[in-house]
Motif scaffolding. Sequence first.
Motif, short mmCIF file in Angstrom:
data_model
loop_
_atom_site.label_atom_id
_atom_site.label_comp_id
_atom_site.label_asym_id
_atom_site.label_seq_id
_atom_site.Cartn_x
_atom_site.Cartn_y
_atom_site.Cartn_z
N ARG A 11 42.97 -33.00 11.58
CA ARG A 11 42.16 -34.16 11.99
C ARG A 11 42.86 -35.46 11.56
N THR A 97 35.50 -28.32 3.82
CA THR A 97 34.49 -29.30 4.19
C THR A 97 35.16 -30.61 4.65
N SER A 208 27.67 -29.85 7.06
CA SER A 208 26.90 -28.68 7.48
C SER A 208 26.68 -27.79 6.26
N1 LIG Z 1 39.64 -34.83 15.46
C1 LIG Z 1 38.85 -35.78 14.98
N2 LIG Z 1 38.87 -36.99 15.53
C2 LIG Z 1 38.10 -37.93 15.06
N3 LIG Z 1 37.27 -37.78 14.05
C3 LIG Z 1 37.18 -36.60 13.44
C4 LIG Z 1 37.97 -35.54 13.89
N4 LIG Z 1 37.71 -34.49 13.11
C5 LIG Z 1 36.78 -34.87 12.25
N5 LIG Z 1 36.47 -36.12 12.44
C6 LIG Z 1 35.51 -36.84 11.66
O1 LIG Z 1 35.61 -36.39 10.34
C7 LIG Z 1 34.37 -36.30 9.73
C8 LIG Z 1 34.11 -34.86 9.20
O2 LIG Z 1 34.13 -34.05 10.26
P1 LIG Z 1 33.15 -32.80 10.38
O3 LIG Z 1 31.80 -33.14 9.98
O4 LIG Z 1 33.33 -32.31 11.73
O5 LIG Z 1 33.77 -31.87 9.31
P2 LIG Z 1 33.30 -30.41 8.95
O6 LIG Z 1 34.51 -29.64 8.79
O7 LIG Z 1 32.35 -29.94 9.93
O8 LIG Z 1 32.62 -30.61 7.58
P3 LIG Z 1 31.50 -29.70 6.88
O9 LIG Z 1 32.10 -28.42 6.61
O10 LIG Z 1 31.19 -30.41 5.63
O11 LIG Z 1 30.39 -29.65 7.80
C9 LIG Z 1 33.37 -36.72 10.75
O12 LIG Z 1 33.03 -38.03 10.56
C10 LIG Z 1 34.10 -36.55 12.02
O13 LIG Z 1 33.65 -37.47 13.00
#
Ligand SMILES: Nc1ncnc2c1ncn2[C@@H]1O[C@H](COP(=O)(O)OP(=O)(O)OP(=O)(O)O)[C@@H](O)[C@H]1O
Length: 649
Positions: A11, A97, A208
Amino acid sequence: MEKICVAVRVRPPVPTSSDDGEWQTSNERCWRIEDNRISLHSPFDSNPASNNALSFAFDHVFDRSSSNGRIYGLLIKDIITAAARGFNGTVFAYGQTSSGKTYTMNGSEDDPGIIHLAIKDIFKNIQMMTDREFLIRISYMEIYNEEINDLFCPDNQKLRIHENLERGIYVAGLREEIVSNTEQVLNLIKVGEANRHVGQTNANVRSSRSHTIFRMVIESRGNDASCSGKSFTADAVRVSVLNLVDLAGSERIAKTGAEGERLKEGKHINKSLLTLGNVINKLSDGGKQRGHIPYRDSKLTRILQPALGGNAKTSIICTVAPEEVHIEETKVTLKFASRAKCITNCAQVNEILTDAALLKRQKLEIEQLREQLQGHHSEVLEQEIFKLRNEMLKSELEREKLAMELEEERKLHKERDHCTRAQKMKADNLSSCVHSDQGRNSCQGVSTWQSFSEERIDSHSMSHSDSFRTPSSEARANTFVAKRSDYSRLPDSSPLSINFVDATDEDLWLGLNKGCITDLDKLQMTPGLKANSVLSSYISPVLSLQGKLEIGRAAESDHRLKEVYEQRCNALEKECSLLREEKDSLAQALAEETQKRKDIEEDIQRFGLAFARRGGLLKSVHDKFKMKLKNPTIPHAIQVLPPRVLIAK
Ligand SMILES: Nc1ncnc2c1ncn2[C@@H]1O[C@H](COP(=O)(O)OP(=O)(O)OP(=O)(O)O)[C@@H](O)[C@H]1O
């Protein structure tokens, strides 16, 4: 068998208030992406060898610029197409996370996520498959603190996992919504999202706190127009399950500073992710070292069991954060991803036979059996039986012929034996005769032929002819004695009359001269008749010995002959018993063939009965439904299945 598809997505760095452009750039330098390879390239690490060691290749590696659409196109689209055709499919996002899992699965306004794109594609796919009709059911669940909750129905909590042959592994009591278009599904997902457990942590403002599984069950069958004239498989119902999973992220408690509820959630999340790691590790070992796979150690791995080493097409998107502060977590994720890359699945179309399809199949099987019996196969059987019967008959004839030959041989042997015995007896008689006369007449030099002559003379009449009578001297009653005055030389001629033309004459002569002693040397010799007549050979002691030897030899050769015949008899008997055995085995083969034929006939009868029974059953169900439709107030015993909405083409 096919390998699980694994991709890594990095990311973009998350900007903070203190960031400037320079910070971002330096952070991104940690990981270098080239094609499908990601390598650690930290400008702060002075040891280039250690950097080189950390390099991973995957099916795809997506950098910060990659959109969800691109990831979907390269990694997920095929699974969705296959799901519409009857294959199970699973896609899940894994990572620490805040690495972008939810972003990947759910997307944003500008960049729709995998779930959104998949739903759209499923409906596009089924619209194109005009020869089939579809029924789509969706469910949405979360695993929160190791408990399964229904996201479509918040009251459905702590659901249990079951497994049976028909449905495989499933969550009992989960609400399933029948859907017919993308919008309907997306709206339901929004409802589900609202029920999901999320919370703020130090790492993610909207983290999440549970794993979510969005599930689509796609049922399809050939529509009536396309079914007609096709094989029974056209009637089979295809059922595939598509899981789109957004996992909660692993977190280092020390880093996130979680406490209380968040701490408890974090522990559950980490524990189930650890089990997932163990399952992946075990599966990636492959072969015999694999041993027990701990699917049952967590609810997550149990539900995902078919997707991990089972009957499904699976893709994993491993999300990583580019920041240097997350290097260790990223390394862990990359190692997990490279392990997962070794897992092979065995995906196949899932078909369920309906009653109609089952009936059709049974009918087809009966037809095939009938064809086998009546057609080519039966002919072959008939021919085989005919051939066996012929062979049996032939061997029976052969046996009879041999038995006759054996009987002949036995008879012959008996006659020979009889003959040999008679000759032997004669030889014995002669020899005893010679010995006794030698003893009695040794001083006179007279040899007698008493017993033989007595026997022969007695049997003839004296009144036959006096012209044969020989002048006698010192006659002894009832005995004809022939003697010689000079035994030193053999006579040149026979003492017998030339008139003796055969044995009857000779006998007559002997009869007439009964009671005479004749000196053979004084007899007037018949010049034409040579001395090797029968009489002379018996009269001379030397000749008598020779005769005896000859008879002995004859007896010996007869004995040998007898032995040969006995051997021949034995061989024939053996042959006879072999033929008898052959006949028995042919009879057995014939019986077996007949039994086979009987079995096939019974099979046909059984299938026919089952077919008729099923037909009757279906008819009664059909009648009852018809009655129910006509008069809905009549209660009936048949359990009506939940209504299913078939999507109109
Ligand atoms: N490819 C991307 N482009 C732009 N923003 C991103 C991208 N990936 C993640 N983000 C941003 O990074 C942040 C964290 O992303 P996300 O909530 O999807 O992570 P996660 O892995 O689901 O975390 P968790 O395990 O805590 O739920 C969010 O604000 C999301 O918008």
